[in-house]
Design a protein around this motif. Structure first.
Motif: not given
Length: 255
Positions: A94-115
């Motif tokens: 029910v979030r305004p961001i589609p579920l699949l896009r949420q997962q892609i953003l989650s993956q990008a967030s992990q990269v932000a920590v990994k750098v």
């Protein structure tokens, strides 16, 4: 855009909460790097090259493959499994961001920590193993991006299985074991038997680690980029179809 940034900030905060796990993820590649470098130096045993691959090329390969493995490590499968099992995926839907896009953003967030983590590992890697200059920096950067996107797609396909089984522990373990070999993280494709190398070169996993590193070393080029692009299109289409199907399997448990 504001919603996307807010979601990523939340995910980054969640990742940073588990500091012990982050420390382990930092120590693990350092140990792997040192051990692999020692093993390959022993294999060379004073020889200047083996099968046309110099010791400096090999140590550079070990350094970069370890860094790429750190970059590719992702918690998205575990996150999706836990959200589906607990029923929290209902909130995600029910979030305004589609579920699949949420997962892609989650993956990008992990990269932000990994750098920043890679920034810590890199100097140690250079001092302990050495590093030759990249043959084509721009092409290498493009290949690294494509490799990361391919890795994202593969993990999203595995994560989607949670909508059918609710349990992915065994599958995830098997994937990480197999991917270490097929991606070229442990053994470069150069040293594989001809038939095996041919087969692995056309699989998507080698495009995540081996292809970018081979391009860095000047042993591959636009041909490798073409194979990566092909797999990204195929896997991207598969992700969209599978996740669209998975949403029809949602069963909210808990309360």
């Amino acid at each position: 855009m504001t919603e996307h940034l807010a979601f990523m900030r939340t995910r980054i905060s969640e990742v940073l909460t588990y500091r012990f796990e982050l420390l382990f993820q930092l120590i693990n590649p350092l140990l792997q790097l040192l051990l692999l470098a020692a093993v390959w130096r022993a294999v060379y045993a004073g020889k200047s090259d083996v099968d046309g691959v110099s010791v400096s090329t090999m140590t550079t390969y070990v350094t970069l493959s370890t860094l790429h493995t750190l970059l590719m490590h992702d918690q998205i499968v575990h996150w999706v499994e836990q959200r589906v099992r607990s029923g929290a995926v209902g909130i995600d839907l029910v979030r305004p961001i589609p579920l699949l896009r949420q997962q892609i953003l989650s993956q990008a967030s992990q990269v932000a920590v990994k750098v920043p983590m890679m920034a810590v590992v890199f100097p140690v890697a250079v001092v302990t193993t050495g590093l030759v200059a990249p043959a084509a920096p721009g092409l290498y950067a493009l290949s690294t991006l494509l490799g990361w996107l391919i890795n994202c797609c593969v993990l999203l396909l595995i994560a989607a299985v949670a909508f059918w089984t609710l349990e992915l522990g065994g599958m995830t373990f098997l994937y990480y074991v197999v991917s270490q070999f097929l991606s070229g993280a442990l053994v470069p494709l150069w040293f594989m038997p001809g038939w095996l190398r041919t087969a692995v070169e056309w699989l998507p996993l080698q495009a995540t680690v081996f292809t970018p590193v081979a391009i860095y070393l000047g042993k591959d080029g636009w041909g490798g980029i073409g194979v990566q692009a092909m797999w990204l299109v195929l896997l991207g289409a598969a992700v969209v179809l599978v996740w669209r199907r998975a949403l029809h399997r949602v069963v909210v448990q808990g309360g």
